[in-house]
Design a protein around this motif. Structure first.
Motif, PDB file in Angstrom:
ATOM      1  N   LEU A 243      91.264  -7.409  32.166  1.00 12.00           N
ATOM      2  CA  LEU A 243      91.293  -8.889  30.978  1.00 12.00           C
ATOM      3  C   LEU A 243      90.221  -9.879  30.147  1.00 12.00           C
ATOM      4  O   LEU A 243      90.934 -10.184  29.604  1.00 12.00           O
ATOM      5  CB  LEU A 243      92.527  -9.823  32.062  1.00 12.00           C
ATOM      6  N   ILE A 244      89.565 -10.324  31.172  1.00 15.47           N
ATOM      7  CA  ILE A 244      87.899 -10.064  30.822  1.00 15.47           C
ATOM      8  C   ILE A 244      87.530  -9.476  29.657  1.00 15.47           C
ATOM      9  O   ILE A 244      87.507  -9.789  28.333  1.00 15.47           O
ATOM     10  CB  ILE A 244      86.808 -10.585  32.323  1.00 15.47           C
ATOM     11  N   PHE A 245      87.607  -7.623  30.071  1.00 17.24           N
ATOM     12  CA  PHE A 245      87.475  -7.154  28.224  1.00 17.24           C
ATOM     13  C   PHE A 245      88.284  -7.383  27.520  1.00 17.24           C
ATOM     14  O   PHE A 245      87.068  -7.508  26.576  1.00 17.24           O
ATOM     15  CB  PHE A 245      87.658  -5.663  29.133  1.00 17.24           C
ATOM     16  N   THR A 246      89.530  -8.013  27.559  1.00 18.07           N
ATOM     17  CA  THR A 246      90.299  -8.034  26.987  1.00 18.07           C
ATOM     18  C   THR A 246      90.168  -9.633  25.301  1.00 18.07           C
ATOM     19  O   THR A 246      90.177  -9.831  24.009  1.00 18.07           O
ATOM     20  CB  THR A 246      92.104  -8.225  26.683  1.00 18.07           C
ATOM     21  N   GLY A 247      89.583 -10.391  26.247  1.00 17.46           N
ATOM     22  CA  GLY A 247      88.543 -11.611  26.255  1.00 17.46           C
ATOM     23  C   GLY A 247      86.914 -11.568  25.317  1.00 17.46           C
ATOM     24  O   GLY A 247      87.279 -12.637  24.874  1.00 17.46           O
ATOM     25  N   GLN A 248      87.004 -10.499  25.125  1.00 14.18           N
ATOM     26  CA  GLN A 248      85.004 -10.387  24.732  1.00 14.18           C
ATOM     27  C   GLN A 248      85.300  -9.536  24.291  1.00 14.18           C
ATOM     28  O   GLN A 248      84.418  -9.233  22.960  1.00 14.18           O
ATOM     29  CB  GLN A 248      84.542  -9.643  26.509  1.00 14.18           C
ATOM     30  N   VAL A 249      85.682  -7.814  24.074  1.00 11.88           N
ATOM     31  CA  VAL A 249      85.560  -7.159  22.868  1.00 11.88           C
ATOM     32  C   VAL A 249      85.743  -6.816  21.808  1.00 11.88           C
ATOM     33  O   VAL A 249      84.767  -6.569  21.038  1.00 11.88           O
ATOM     34  CB  VAL A 249      86.200  -6.148  23.632  1.00 11.88           C
ATOM     35  N   TRP A 250      86.665  -8.145  21.560  1.00 13.35           N
ATOM     36  CA  TRP A 250      87.237  -8.040  19.704  1.00 13.35           C
ATOM     37  C   TRP A 250      85.911  -8.776  18.535  1.00 13.35           C
ATOM     38  O   TRP A 250      85.851  -8.251  17.695  1.00 13.35           O
ATOM     39  CB  TRP A 250      88.133  -8.649  19.411  1.00 13.35           C
ATOM     40  N   ASN A 251      85.168 -10.036  19.568  1.00 15.06           N
ATOM     41  CA  ASN A 251      84.853 -10.789  18.514  1.00 15.06           C
ATOM     42  C   ASN A 251      83.194  -9.685  18.807  1.00 15.06           C
ATOM     43  O   ASN A 251      82.293  -9.949  17.582  1.00 15.06           O
ATOM     44  CB  ASN A 251      83.776 -11.618  19.456  1.00 15.06           C
ATOM     45  N   ILE A 252      82.670  -9.214  19.664  1.00 14.98           N
ATOM     46  CA  ILE A 252      81.914  -7.909  19.550  1.00 14.98           C
ATOM     47  C   ILE A 252      82.083  -7.136  18.389  1.00 14.98           C
ATOM     48  O   ILE A 252      80.683  -6.772  17.198  1.00 14.98           O
ATOM     49  CB  ILE A 252      81.423  -6.833  20.914  1.00 14.98           C
ATOM     50  N   ALA A 253      83.246  -6.502  18.267  1.00 14.78           N
ATOM     51  CA  ALA A 253      83.343  -5.314  17.588  1.00 14.78           C
ATOM     52  C   ALA A 253      83.428  -5.625  15.487  1.00 14.78           C
ATOM     53  O   ALA A 253      82.774  -4.606  15.284  1.00 14.78           O
ATOM     54  CB  ALA A 253      85.056  -4.764  17.892  1.00 14.78           C
TER      55      ALA A 253
END
Length: 565
Positions: free
Chosen positions: A136-146
């Motif tokens: 869940l934390i991953f889903t809040g972090q990853v898209w911005n970096i991508a």
């Protein structure tokens, strides 16, 4: 460049005092990992959050571990995703719209499926709940970096690509020696934002209610959540104070060294007037142990270069067949998911549609207001920090702290202010949303301003560019690709923030305001998965429509008109 003003004594041939600190740090990290992982074997139902301040170090270590693991996974996935999308027109046409959809899905919409699957995979064990929290934390972090990495390699100067072709760099060499270094500045600043986003959603990821079940994990998020539920302001501030200390430590030992290190990848012909400083980075450079490790890694990388120089020479028809099979498989999976979703939503009552449309309209107004308010102050401040080293030294750690504080933890203060000036959650939700979305724009603007070549800055001085003219000729064109990336991720972030800004619990009270965020939160808490899916689809459609109709066009303009050549 900052240097330690005294020599570091050696303890023997090839060994310095600083190496003792490095070795002890590594051993401490390994011990903490083992210590935290040892608690994962506990039972789900046995977790109680004790508000005694003496438990804060243990809770803090658990939260740090989850956020760092989620960040590492996010960074790896984001680089792979952006790289893959960039290497094929077909991949780009599929993966970028999919990225729009994924970043628009709020954390709580992932929650039921992820949590129930992991708990079923590890029945009765805390492991499943821990993994689901990290995801869940991953889903809040990853898209911005991508988005950051994809934007960076899409705005890569053409002459650098031509040089890579002249030297016949393999795909791996091109990635490791050109694309990754060129995107490093944006990756670091957006990583700061993503980790800050992890802290922002920590309360929702460590403690949540799913239907009639209460799930919680030991951590700062659950500590603050529990204190807020009890109306215990003092313990809320204990938790926030601990979080601030952690953020300061991370800034000193992680982000400042990375920011200083990535300045070597600026697209400059002339050297900058002043470089960013980091005492920790200077100590790392003095370590002979780390130097040997880095040298071995460099040799390993060179061996990988040689191994990967030989491209796959399979026949064209075989490659085409493989790609076709993969594409057909993906299309079949997507069609199957769409059919299943359609059948699931067919059970939704028709009178729910006007309510969903109305909620979408309310959330659209709030997110738009939040983004406009955010842009007004983040763009000038981001340019100041990115182009002024002295301002960056003072403001960067402060921004890291403020950006990482969960907005919902500040709700008691905000609601008291609103009571005094008048207005309820209708207005308060915009401010809560602003706290969660403004940083996407700010950190991207900082990255853009930091990457403006020094020779262009000097040329602007020579030609006497000042004020509005300097902004029009130098600053806005220089930051434009990063700014659009910031707006794209801020749009998704604002819609994501609706789940915590339109539905707030405090001191046993639940405050809501009409919107998709509150509808999703209510549906999650009550276990109404049809309404959860319907509202999530509505949110995804809204975000994708905004991105396609507005930000996509500006993004193409940034690629074509405002790239360094």
């Amino acid at each position: 460049m900052f240097r330690i003003p005294f020599p570091i004594p050696r303890l023997g041939p090839g060994f310095r005092i600083v190496d003792i600190g490095v070795i002890l740090s590594v051993l401490s990290i390994l011990y903490l990992i083992v210590f935290i992982a040892s608690g994962w074997s506990g039972d789900i139902g046995s977790i109680e959050i004790d508000l005694s301040p003496s438990n804060l170090p243990y809770y803090a270590l658990n939260s740090i571990f989850r956020i760092i693991v989620a960040y590492i996974l996010s960074l790896i996935f984001a680089i792979w995703y952006g790289y893959t999308a960039n290497k094929s027109r077909l991949n780009e046409q599929i993966m970028i719209p999919l990225l729009d959809i994924l970043q628009s899905i709020p954390v709580l919409s992932f929650l039921p499926g992820v949590t129930l699957f992991m708990i079923a995979l590890f029945p009765g064990s805390r492991i499943g709940l821990e993994i689901s929290s990290i995801i869940l934390i991953f889903t809040g972090q990853v898209w911005n970096i991508a988005f950051s990495y994809y934007n960076s390699i899409n705005t890569l100067p053409k002459e650098l690509g031509e040089v890579a072709n002249i030297y016949r760099l393999s795909r791996f060499q091109r990635f490791a020696r050109l694309e990754l270094p060129f995107s490093a500045i944006g990756l670091v600043w957006n990583s700061m934002m993503s980790v800050a986003g992890g802290w922002f959603f920590l309360m929702a990821c460590e403690m949540f209610i799913l239907k009639d079940k209460d799930f919680r994990l030991p951590g700062l998020g659950s500590y603050i959540h529990t204190a807020a539920d009890k109306g215990d302001i003092s313990h809320v501030f204990y938790g926030l104070g601990t979080m601030v200390i952690i953020i300061i430590v991370l800034d000193i030992f992680m982000w400042r060294p990375l920011v200083a290190w990535t300045q070597k990848f600026r697209f400059d012909i002339t050297a900058g007037e002043e470089e960013r400083e980091s005492l920790v980075l200077d100590l790392i450079r003095r370590s002979t142990v780390l130097e040997k490790i880095f040298n071995n890694l460099t040799r390993l990388s060179e061996k990988m270069d040689r191994l990967l120089e030989i491209e796959w020479k399979g026949s064209s028809w075989l490659r085409h067949l493989f790609k076709t099979i993969v594409q057909i498989f993906i299309i079949i999976i997507l069609i199957w998911l769409l059919v299943k979703a359609a059948f699931f939503l067919s059970g939704l009552k028709i009178d729910a549609l006007p309510s969903i449309l109305k909620s979408t309209g309310f959330s659209l107004l709030r997110t738009t207001a939040a983004i406009i308010l955010a842009a007004i102050w983040t763009i000038p401040l981001g340019v100041l920090i990115g182009m002024n080293i002295r301002a960056a030294r003072i403001l960067q750690p402060l921004i890291q702290i403020v950006a990482s504080i969960p907005a919902t933890a500040l709700f008691p203060v905000i609601i008291l202010i609103l009571i005094r000036i008048g207005g309820g959650l209708d207005i308060g939700s915009i401010f809560l949303m602003l706290l969660g979305t403004q940083w996407y724009i700010l950190f991207n603007v900082i990255a853009g301003a930091s990457s403006i070549p020094q020779e262009l800055r000097e040329a602007s001085k020579v030609y006497g560019l000042h004020g509005i003219r300097k902004w029009r000729v130098l600053i806005l064109p220089g930051i434009f690709p990063y700014l659009i990336t910031g707006f794209i991720t801020a749009t998704g972030g604002a819609w994501n923030a609706t789940i915590v800004s339109e539905y707030v619990t405090f001191a046993g009270m639940t405050l809501t305001t009409p919107g998709l965020g509150s509808s999703i939160s209510i549906a999650t808490a009550s276990g109404n998965f049809r309404m959860l899916l319907a509202n999530t689809v509505a949110m995804a459609i809204a975000v994708v429509a905004i991105n396609r109709l507005l930000w996509k066009r500006l993004f193409i303009m940034a690629q074509e008109k405002y790239r360094l050549e």
